[in-house]
Scaffold this motif. Structure first.
Motif, PDB file in Angstrom:
ATOM      1  N   ILE A  35       0.861  -1.186   0.000  1.00  0.00           N
ATOM      2  CA  ILE A  35       0.000   0.000   0.000  1.00  0.00           C
ATOM      3  C   ILE A  35       0.892   1.229   0.000  1.00  0.00           C
ATOM      4  O   ILE A  35       1.722   1.403   0.909  1.00  0.00           O
ATOM      5  N   ASP A  36       0.723   2.064  -1.002  1.00  0.00           N
ATOM      6  CA  ASP A  36       1.572   3.246  -1.097  1.00  0.00           C
ATOM      7  C   ASP A  36       1.138   4.330  -0.109  1.00  0.00           C
ATOM      8  O   ASP A  36       0.097   4.238   0.527  1.00  0.00           O
ATOM      9  N   GLU A  37       1.948   5.356  -0.035  1.00  0.00           N
ATOM     10  CA  GLU A  37       1.730   6.435   0.932  1.00  0.00           C
ATOM     11  C   GLU A  37       0.416   7.178   0.695  1.00  0.00           C
ATOM     12  O   GLU A  37      -0.189   7.695   1.629  1.00  0.00           O
ATOM     13  N   LYS A  38      -0.053   7.204  -0.534  1.00  0.00           N
ATOM     14  CA  LYS A  38      -1.306   7.905  -0.840  1.00  0.00           C
ATOM     15  C   LYS A  38      -2.524   7.189  -0.255  1.00  0.00           C
ATOM     16  O   LYS A  38      -3.599   7.749  -0.172  1.00  0.00           O
ATOM     17  N   HIS A  39      -2.345   5.945   0.140  1.00  0.00           N
ATOM     18  CA  HIS A  39      -3.445   5.147   0.694  1.00  0.00           C
ATOM     19  C   HIS A  39      -3.085   4.594   2.075  1.00  0.00           C
ATOM     20  O   HIS A  39      -3.582   3.545   2.469  1.00  0.00           O
TER      21      HIS A  39
END
Length: 167
Positions: free
Chosen positions: A100-104
């Motif tokens: 899960i990337d930082e945007k999520h």
């Protein structure tokens, strides 16, 4: 060397902020009749740190917050419950960070909150040997999802606000 000092100072500030949030949250009465349900606002800092610092740095931040939180909160006996929840939460978020990337990151926070409640309940089962505690689990799961989403969205905002802080 200068970078290490700056990083250590940032971790100290984050730890202090998390501790302040924890102590302030202790002053808010629990509106729910179920023990263990709370927002866990100090986890905003933990979620942020998971995505911006090394594993051992985040583990140190969490450990210091747990120990000092128990001391300042006046509840040393709750340290085992808090530690079980916090470390299970941390492990889960660190693993989830890989997919899960930082945007999520709010999604990692939801899982972290559920794991935190799970760790606390497991510790209670071990220490109290009361199998009926499992009856709390559905309520803890629901509250964990809601609280995790809230703290995760707050961590998302913190990430945006602190974008240039680590330079």
């Amino acid at each position: 060397m200068k970078e290490n000092v700056k990083r250590l100072a940032q971790l100290g500030v984050l730890t202090a902020v998390a501790l302040i949030i924890f102590v302030v949250e202790l002053q808010i009465p629990n509106p729910f009749p179920i023990p263990g349900i709370k927002l866990g606002l100090a986890n905003i800092i933990t979620v942020y740190a998971v995505y911006h610092y090394r594993v051992y740095e985040v583990a140190m931040l969490v450990t210091v917050r747990l120990v000092l939180g128990a001391v300042f909160g006046g509840n040393i006996s709750a340290l085992l419950y808090s530690a079980a929840g916090a470390y299970l939460c941390l492990i889960g978020m660190l693993l989830l960070k890989r997919v899960i990337d930082e945007k999520h990151l709010w999604m990692a926070s939801v899982l972290g909150a559920v794991l935190h409640n799970t760790g606390q309940l497991l510790m209670a089962l071990v220490l109290l040997r009361t199998p009926q505690l499992w009856l709390y689990y559905p309520f803890l799961l629901l509250s964990g999802c809601l609280a995790g989403a809230f703290t995760g969205l707050c961590a998302q905002l913190v990430t945006v606000r602190l974008k240039g802080w680590k330079r």
